[in-house]
Design a protein around this motif. Sequence first.
Motif, PDB file in Angstrom:
ATOM      1  N   LYS A 109     -13.602  -5.668   4.831  1.00 22.31           N
ATOM      2  CA  LYS A 109     -12.767  -4.537   5.232  1.00 22.31           C
ATOM      3  C   LYS A 109     -13.427  -3.210   4.881  1.00 22.31           C
ATOM      4  O   LYS A 109     -13.251  -2.224   5.560  1.00 22.31           O
ATOM      5  CB  LYS A 109     -11.407  -4.631   4.558  1.00 22.31           C
ATOM      6  CG  LYS A 109     -10.602  -5.829   5.010  1.00 22.31           C
ATOM      7  CD  LYS A 109      -9.170  -5.687   4.596  1.00 22.31           C
ATOM      8  CE  LYS A 109      -8.335  -6.900   4.883  1.00 22.31           C
ATOM      9  NZ  LYS A 109      -8.308  -7.395   6.195  1.00 22.31           N
ATOM     10  N   ARG A 110     -14.183  -3.184   3.810  1.00 23.63           N
ATOM     11  CA  ARG A 110     -14.854  -1.959   3.388  1.00 23.63           C
ATOM     12  C   ARG A 110     -16.349  -2.094   3.632  1.00 23.63           C
ATOM     13  O   ARG A 110     -16.899  -3.173   3.503  1.00 23.63           O
ATOM     14  CB  ARG A 110     -14.582  -1.698   1.911  1.00 23.63           C
ATOM     15  CG  ARG A 110     -13.125  -1.526   1.610  1.00 23.63           C
ATOM     16  CD  ARG A 110     -12.931  -0.955   0.229  1.00 23.63           C
ATOM     17  NE  ARG A 110     -11.538  -0.758  -0.063  1.00 23.63           N
ATOM     18  CZ  ARG A 110     -10.832   0.297   0.331  1.00 23.63           C
ATOM     19  NH1 ARG A 110     -11.402   1.230   1.034  1.00 23.63           N
ATOM     20  NH2 ARG A 110      -9.564   0.409   0.016  1.00 23.63           N
ATOM     21  N   ARG A 120     -11.177   6.770   1.902  1.00 22.54           N
ATOM     22  CA  ARG A 120     -10.089   5.874   2.277  1.00 22.54           C
ATOM     23  C   ARG A 120      -9.998   5.726   3.794  1.00 22.54           C
ATOM     24  O   ARG A 120      -9.880   4.628   4.326  1.00 22.54           O
ATOM     25  CB  ARG A 120      -8.755   6.396   1.738  1.00 22.54           C
ATOM     26  CG  ARG A 120      -7.588   5.427   1.939  1.00 22.54           C
ATOM     27  CD  ARG A 120      -6.248   6.083   1.681  1.00 22.54           C
ATOM     28  NE  ARG A 120      -5.965   7.200   2.556  1.00 22.54           N
ATOM     29  CZ  ARG A 120      -5.602   7.087   3.850  1.00 22.54           C
ATOM     30  NH1 ARG A 120      -5.514   5.917   4.415  1.00 22.54           N
ATOM     31  NH2 ARG A 120      -5.336   8.170   4.572  1.00 22.54           N
ATOM     32  N   GLN A 121     -10.116   6.851   4.515  1.00 23.53           N
ATOM     33  CA  GLN A 121     -10.040   6.814   5.977  1.00 23.53           C
ATOM     34  C   GLN A 121     -11.182   5.996   6.587  1.00 23.53           C
ATOM     35  O   GLN A 121     -10.969   5.225   7.502  1.00 23.53           O
ATOM     36  CB  GLN A 121     -10.075   8.232   6.554  1.00 23.53           C
ATOM     37  CG  GLN A 121      -8.821   9.011   6.330  1.00 23.53           C
ATOM     38  CD  GLN A 121      -8.968  10.455   6.777  1.00 23.53           C
ATOM     39  OE1 GLN A 121     -10.039  10.897   7.216  1.00 23.53           O
ATOM     40  NE2 GLN A 121      -7.892  11.215   6.662  1.00 23.53           N
ATOM     41  N   ARG A 122     -12.371   6.196   6.067  1.00 26.22           N
ATOM     42  CA  ARG A 122     -13.548   5.528   6.630  1.00 26.22           C
ATOM     43  C   ARG A 122     -13.855   4.193   5.952  1.00 26.22           C
ATOM     44  O   ARG A 122     -14.812   3.536   6.312  1.00 26.22           O
ATOM     45  CB  ARG A 122     -14.751   6.446   6.532  1.00 26.22           C
ATOM     46  CG  ARG A 122     -14.565   7.679   7.393  1.00 26.22           C
ATOM     47  CD  ARG A 122     -15.866   8.282   7.686  1.00 26.22           C
ATOM     48  NE  ARG A 122     -15.733   9.377   8.613  1.00 26.22           N
ATOM     49  CZ  ARG A 122     -16.741   9.898   9.255  1.00 26.22           C
ATOM     50  NH1 ARG A 122     -17.944   9.418   9.075  1.00 26.22           N
ATOM     51  NH2 ARG A 122     -16.566  10.895  10.075  1.00 26.22           N
ATOM     52  N   GLN A 123     -13.078   3.845   4.954  1.00 23.77           N
ATOM     53  CA  GLN A 123     -13.161   2.568   4.249  1.00 23.77           C
ATOM     54  C   GLN A 123     -14.541   2.309   3.645  1.00 23.77           C
ATOM     55  O   GLN A 123     -15.145   1.264   3.840  1.00 23.77           O
ATOM     56  CB  GLN A 123     -12.770   1.426   5.178  1.00 23.77           C
ATOM     57  CG  GLN A 123     -11.350   1.551   5.673  1.00 23.77           C
ATOM     58  CD  GLN A 123     -10.944   0.420   6.577  1.00 23.77           C
ATOM     59  OE1 GLN A 123     -11.774  -0.243   7.171  1.00 23.77           O
ATOM     60  NE2 GLN A 123      -9.652   0.197   6.669  1.00 23.77           N
ATOM     61  N   ASN A 160     -17.152   1.368   0.805  1.00 24.64           N
ATOM     62  CA  ASN A 160     -17.152   0.405  -0.279  1.00 24.64           C
ATOM     63  C   ASN A 160     -17.361   1.097  -1.627  1.00 24.64           C
ATOM     64  O   ASN A 160     -16.781   0.720  -2.625  1.00 24.64           O
ATOM     65  CB  ASN A 160     -18.254  -0.636  -0.041  1.00 24.64           C
ATOM     66  CG  ASN A 160     -18.169  -1.792  -0.978  1.00 24.64           C
ATOM     67  OD1 ASN A 160     -17.092  -2.195  -1.364  1.00 24.64           O
ATOM     68  ND2 ASN A 160     -19.315  -2.309  -1.349  1.00 24.64           N
TER      69      ASN A 160
END
Length: 188
Positions: free
Chosen positions: A18-19, A45-48, A50
């Motif tokens: 996911k990240r 957070r928006q672009r995820q 890592n």
Amino acid sequence: MARGNSMVPFGYEEEQPKRRGTLLVFETFEDWTDHELTIVLELARQRQFNKIVLYPQHEDSLRRMSIACAVPYYKRVKNLEKLVEEAGGKGAGESRITIDTWEGKRKKYTPVDTSLRFLTDKYTSPYFVMMNDHYAVLFAGYKGFEDWIREVRLLVWKRFGVPLPSKLLSYSDRMDFMEENGEEAGGN
């Protein structure tokens, strides 16, 4: 040596993480407050992303880059550590934030391309480099810029209203722009 084959059901597809990627933030961090850190955390957070790597540069590096900085390196790092600790208390995911103090250990001028080489060897790809507009203009003037812009994606934070040179804008497909308040923006 055994191969360790495993059985999976028909039609199984491996779940993608996911990240992804690492956000490398190049700044003086001299005047940073929780507001600036919140903007970076929201972008991550928006672009995820890592990992978020905050990379304060040594006074000698800043001096050679003609960037004014009145606060010593160790004080900027302590301020950052305090900001990250406070952000972690608010549930911002402190474990994803790293303050890389490699330049503080070197205690001398470190070119941006040397720093990028070190950071890209240490952290996972893909790489996103966040710089304010003043840093980005200086970065575009360096010899290794063309090589690095092919390796990383640049996030230019328009904090100081510095006009961006055509050399930098010619690689607009490899960069994104953010306004001073942290919102995504179009081109120049």
